[in-house]
Scaffold this active site. Structure first.
Site, PDB file in Angstrom:
ATOM      1  N   GLY A  40       0.793  -1.222   0.000  1.00 40.90           N
ATOM      2  CA  GLY A  40       0.000   0.000   0.000  1.00 40.90           C
ATOM      3  C   GLY A  40       0.827   1.273   0.000  1.00 40.90           C
ATOM      4  O   GLY A  40       2.033   1.275  -0.245  1.00 40.90           O
ATOM      5  N   GLU A 200       2.753  26.894   9.227  1.00 36.42           N
ATOM      6  CA  GLU A 200       1.693  26.189   9.949  1.00 36.42           C
ATOM      7  C   GLU A 200       0.644  27.187  10.451  1.00 36.42           C
ATOM      8  O   GLU A 200       0.991  28.199  11.058  1.00 36.42           O
ATOM      9  CB  GLU A 200       2.300  25.424  11.141  1.00 36.42           C
ATOM     10  N   HIS A 444      21.830   1.206  33.486  1.00 38.09           N
ATOM     11  CA  HIS A 444      22.573   2.468  33.394  1.00 38.09           C
ATOM     12  C   HIS A 444      23.846   2.234  32.574  1.00 38.09           C
ATOM     13  O   HIS A 444      24.556   1.256  32.785  1.00 38.09           O
ATOM     14  CB  HIS A 444      22.947   2.953  34.789  1.00 38.09           C
TER      15      HIS A 444
END
Length: 465
Positions: A40, A200, A444
């Protein structure tokens, strides 16, 4: 084809092919009809090739870091055609993989354009045949949205598909729309030296994401030289020879313009529901062409289901895949874990650098709805690993119910955020609390320690804040 199928799926994208494989696993006889290539839009012209470009852009950009150890790298020989060719090679590999998956699971794959002829009948135009079936799943996806005044000419005004096909980069480009697609491509193009202006209409880039997380991305973009114009609408464009001028209007009604070689229009995407025979079959669509669905992604017509971008659920590949599984499990008579996708458990994932991911409530949403919450924010820089690898930009933000400690929303921005988010998502789905997350010993040094510290912050006891 004279055989009758338990289910015929229209579309072989991440919704369609996953539904087909799951249906076959459940013992159903399945056919998939796809007019293009397996995988797709996502695999061929979306998620996969764009992520390859992001990876190559990051590698190219990182060459500059070699100067810190006394190595000078000449980056002048960039051949973008080879970069683009690499993305197509990745696509070819994966489309072959999807085709192989379908074949190994006994799925009948039919190449052609499908239309619903009637309930239980799917006509394939190129084959000149009709597939008889008990159920139909429509999974045709979406296409770039055409907006009046900003129509694609596929040369100067381009879509995301056009950009992925480019073998030569422009010197400058205006990106209209700072959602996930716009920001990812802005990052890629900027890394390869293209002058970018990102426009935007909303108040910040990535307007569907947490505002504090988005601010981290915006700062990084600006530091890299990307021009950002938020709260600004594009009102029109004019072609001037080899350049395009885009007229802009800010929220205070001031106007100006910006000129570039190309304009990338990524205002959104539209569902592909035309010429499928849906309305003729009685399937209800809304005014924008989205299919209306109920439990198990059933449409208004019994035996016809719709999944993915053609519905009004989040337009994400992973949503389409899960909806496909829900639909076929219902068809097979199995009881899915849920009758629909829970939007609060859907992770967003944006792959620019820094990456951004999240799920659940945003802070602005919680305030608008009057939802009480406790907030904890832990900055990436407090986790030693981020300093060691030179990726200190970022944060982990948790919103929790102040009484129960339930996770209401989690947002991560920074290096590998799209991988890190899943620890928090699993905790949410498993109904764990922040105190459960903090009790897990995290290795860590890791970036995931920032998640632990953010969880400790809910109880007011972070160590490295």
């Amino acid at each position: 084809m004279s055989d009758r199928f338990d289910v015929v799926i229209i579309g072989a994208g991440p919704g369609g092919y996953v539904a087909a494989v799951r249906a076959a696993q459940l013992g159903l006889k399945v056919a998939v009809v796809e007019k293009d290539e397996p995988g797709g839009i996502c695999l061929n012209w979306g998620c996969i090739p764009s992520k390859h470009l992001i990876h190559q852009a990051a590698a190219y950009h990182a060459l500059g870091e070699m100067e810190a150890v006394g190595v000078t790298v000449d980056r002048s020989g960039l051949d973008y055609a080879r970069v683009q060719a690499g993305s197509r090679k990745v696509v070819k590999t994966l489309t072959g993989g999807v085709a192989g998956l379908l074949k190994r699971n006994g799925v009948c794959y039919v190449k052609g354009h499908a239309r619903i002829a009637s309930r239980g009948r799917v006509a394939v135009e190129e084959e000149g045949t009709t597939l008889e079936c008990d159920n139909i799943i429509v999974a045709t996806g979406s296409r770039p949205m055409q907006v009046p005044g900003f129509e694609f000419d596929h040369r100067q005004v381009i879509s995301s598909d056009d950009l992925l096909a480019l073998t030569c980069l422009p010197k400058s480009i205006v990106v209209l729309g700072a959602g996930a697609i716009g920001c990812e491509f802005a990052y890629v193009l900027n890394c390869f030296g293209v002058e970018i202006t990102l426009v935007e209409a909303m108040s910040h880039i990535l307007p569907t994401e947490d505002f504090e997380a988005c601010a981290v991305v915006a700062r990084s973009f600006k530091k890299s030289g990307i021009g950002i114009r938020c709260g600004t609408r594009a009102t029109g464009l004019e072609r001037e020879g080899d350049m395009v001028r885009v007229m802009l209007e800010a929220g205070d009604d001031t106007t100006d313009c910006v000129t570039a070689e190309k304009v990338l229009v990524v205002f959104g995407r539209s569902p592909i529901t035309d010429d499928l025979g849906l309305e003729e079959a009685g399937v209800k669509l809304d005014a924008r062409g989205y299919v209306e669905t109920g439990p198990f992604n059933q449409t208004s017509v019994a035996g016809i289901y719709a999944i993915g971008d053609i519905t009004k659920t989040p337009a994400l590949a992973h949503v389409a895949s899960r909806e496909g599984e829900i639909a076929v499990e219902h068809i097979a008579g199995h009881e899915p874990q849920a009758d629909r996708v829970d939007p609060d458990l859907v992770p967003s994932a944006i792959y620019c650098e820094p990456q951004l991911a999240g799920f659940g409530l945003r802070e602005d949403q919680a305030k608008a709805r009057g939802v009480e919450f406790t907030k904890s924010v832990f900055n990436y820089i407090g986790a030693g690993k981020t300093i060691a690898i030179g990726k200190p930009e970022g944060l982990v933000k948790l919103l929790c119910d102040p009484d129960t400690g339930e996770l209401l929303g989690c947002h991560v921005v920074g290096h590998d955020a799209t991988e890190i988010i899943h620890e928090l998502l699993l905790a949410k789905q498993g109904e764990l609390l922040a105190e459960d997350i903090e009790s897990v010993i995290h290795a860590h040094p890791t970036i995931s320690e920032a998640v632990m510290e953010a969880a400790r912050g809910i109880g007011g006891k972070p160590i490295h804040a």
